[in-house]
Design a protein around this motif. Structure first.
Motif, short mmCIF file in Angstrom:
data_model
loop_
_atom_site.label_atom_id
_atom_site.label_comp_id
_atom_site.label_asym_id
_atom_site.label_seq_id
_atom_site.Cartn_x
_atom_site.Cartn_y
_atom_site.Cartn_z
N ALA A 194 2.35 7.19 -6.24
CA ALA A 194 1.29 8.15 -6.56
C ALA A 194 1.72 9.57 -6.19
CB ALA A 194 0.00 7.78 -5.82
N GLU A 195 2.40 9.72 -5.06
CA GLU A 195 2.87 11.05 -4.66
C GLU A 195 3.95 11.55 -5.62
OE1 GLU A 195 1.60 12.95 -2.53
OE2 GLU A 195 0.28 11.57 -1.46
N GLU A 220 1.30 4.27 -2.69
CA GLU A 220 1.09 5.67 -2.31
C GLU A 220 2.32 6.52 -2.61
OE1 GLU A 220 -0.23 6.17 1.68
OE2 GLU A 220 -2.21 5.26 1.32
N ALA A 276 -11.73 6.13 -3.97
CA ALA A 276 -10.60 6.22 -4.90
C ALA A 276 -11.03 5.94 -6.33
CB ALA A 276 -9.51 5.23 -4.47
N THR A 312 2.14 12.69 -8.63
CA THR A 312 1.47 13.96 -8.30
C THR A 312 2.48 15.10 -8.35
OG1 THR A 312 -0.16 12.84 -6.91
CG2 THR A 312 0.14 15.19 -6.55
N ASP A 357 -3.56 5.27 -6.44
CA ASP A 357 -4.32 5.48 -5.20
C ASP A 357 -5.39 4.41 -5.04
OD1 ASP A 357 -2.93 7.67 -4.24
OD2 ASP A 357 -4.19 9.12 -5.30
N ARG A 409 -10.70 8.57 -9.42
CA ARG A 409 -10.07 8.22 -10.70
C ARG A 409 -10.98 8.58 -11.87
NH1 ARG A 409 -8.85 2.06 -12.90
NH2 ARG A 409 -8.32 2.67 -15.04
N ARG A 469 0.83 -1.21 0.00
CA ARG A 469 0.00 0.00 0.00
C ARG A 469 0.86 1.26 0.00
NH1 ARG A 469 -1.77 3.70 3.69
NH2 ARG A 469 -0.58 2.68 5.35
#
Length: 436
Positions: free
Chosen positions: A118-119, A115, A323, A122, A252, A327, A111
């Protein structure tokens, strides 16, 4: 007004170094507090993942204690007057290895890996948006500089007409009404020039805030039209396939699913292999060593906890739905932004052709009106109106030109390839391994 004039003088003084759009974007990426904050968040999640992975390795704990111990029997009397109190010491070592916990720890590691990635994506997406902000302010500055030159030229041409009319009025060849008319137009052109100065100063201040340096000797950028898609549908497909914001939303969703798996670990027992070794002295009023060692497999099974595990699993399941909705929303927003950028680029390209024709036509009309005014076939008002038409036509064309360039960069941004199109590389610290 004096302060703004002084500020303008300071901006234009000193050594001048030409700065391109690409350099401006690179400087802004390094200077942006927003990107620094997002990078810090990315690194924080990476460290969280490392901390979670550490739970899969052996855990060692060393315990030590020393102090005074006094022991009494239930009767209240001492068993031996010489053994009423002893100095007690303890030292122990515990080593444990997690064997099974319902896959909770491994799911949590996965997980946090999702994440973290994903960060990172981002962060890249925000860099795309910061880059677009720089592109916008850079092009607005170029537009403002060009419009300021047009306004200055407009003032100069009106002043030339004013001087011509003034000379004629002094010779009795022109009326006072004509002189008043041109005087009003000169004042209007000067007011427009001052407004253009103010706009340029405001944009320079915004550029300084975003980039951290003053804009000097800007260069007209040329975008890579080979990267432009052939149609809006192609653009939207590329955007949905490649945009980092969508990729982050997908990760995410994967992270939320792993969170469900982590919470389901509460339905299973926790099994560990544990080694205990203790070396104590003078324990429980028994003078001398008290040592032991044991190697054991332990099980800790939470048979009933008030349905807390069920609630946690259901809570994480709803976060999966959240989530998934995010999306979907992200995909729709990216598709919408791409369509809007495509529409702007396509229509502005058509508009520029018409605006160029307008500039050419009103310029011919202006020249004709001036010639006819000189022989008395046109009034001064006709000439002044023609001047205004030329000024407005040029201003509209300049605005459309830079808006068209901005629309192209907006399209690159909507597709998630703006920094690539600018040939700006991301810092090495932003490079991370793809989530497994």
């Amino acid at each position: 007004m004096r302060l703004k004039s002084l500020f303008l003088g300071l901006l234009l003084s000193g050594p001048v170094h030409a700065i391109s759009l690409e350099e401006s974007v690179a400087l802004a990426i390094d200077y942006s507090p927003e990107l620094l904050a997002q990078y810090s968040r990315y690194q924080s999640v990476v460290r969280d993942g490392e901390a979670a992975s550490g739970l899969q390795l052996p855990q060692a704990n060393l315990y030590a204690a020393a102090g005074y111990e006094e022991t009494r029997y239930n009767s209240g009397s001492y068993i031996d007057s010489q053994d009423r109190g002893l100095t007690r010491t303890e030292i122990g070592l515990k080593i444990s290895q997690l064997l099974f916990d319902g896959f909770s720890t491994s799911a949590n590691v996965d997980r946090l890996g999702y994440e973290a990635e994903a960060e990172r994506l981002t962060l890249i997406s925000r860099a795309e948006n910061v880059s677009l902000d720089i592109v916008r302010i850079y092009l607005e500055l170029l537009k403002a500089q060009t419009l300021l030159e047009l306004a200055e030229r407009n003032v100069r041409e009106h002043q030339e007409i004013y001087q011509n009319v003034l000379d004629k009025a002094q010779k009795g060849l022109s009326s006072n009404s004509d002189l008043a008319q041109i005087s009003a137009r000169v004042a209007t052109s000067q007011s427009s020039f001052i407004a253009s100065q103010n706009n340029l100063l405001d944009l320079q201040t915004q550029y300084l805030r975003l980039v951290g340096t003053m804009p000097n000797e800007l260069i007209d950028p040329v975008f890579d039209d080979a990267l432009l898609p052939s149609s809006a549908d192609v653009a939207k497909k590329q955007a949905i396939d490649n945009h980092p914001e969508i990729k982050a939303a997908v990760l995410d969703l994967d992270a939320a699913r792993k969170e469900v798996r982590r919470e389901k670990g509460g339905y299973y027992p926790e099994i560990k292999l544990e080694l205990h070794a203790n070396k104590n002295d003078n324990v429980s009023n028994a003078e001398g060593p008290d040592e032991d060692a044991r190697l054991m497999i332990t099980m800790d099974y939470d048979i009933f906890n008030g349905f807390s595990t069920n609630a946690q699993v259901e809570s994480s399941a709803w976060r999966v739905e959240e989530a998934r909705a995010i999306r979907l929303r992200t995909e729709r927003e990216v598709a919408e932004g791409t369509q809007l950028a495509w529409n702007a680029y396509d229509l502005l390209e058509k508009q520029m052709t018409l605006l160029q024709q307008n500039v050419d036509a009103v310029k011919i009309a202006e020249l004709g009106y001036v010639q006819q005014f000189n022989v008395g076939r046109r009034s001064l008002l006709d000439v002044l109106d023609a001047k205004v038409e030329v000024f407005l036509a040029r201003r509209n064309y300049v605005s459309a030109k830079y808006d068209h360039t901005l629309a192209a960069y907006r399209l690159f941004n909507a597709m998630g390839i703006l920094t690539y199109a600018l040939r700006v590389e991301h810092p090495e610290e932003w490079q991370g391994e793809e989530a497994q």
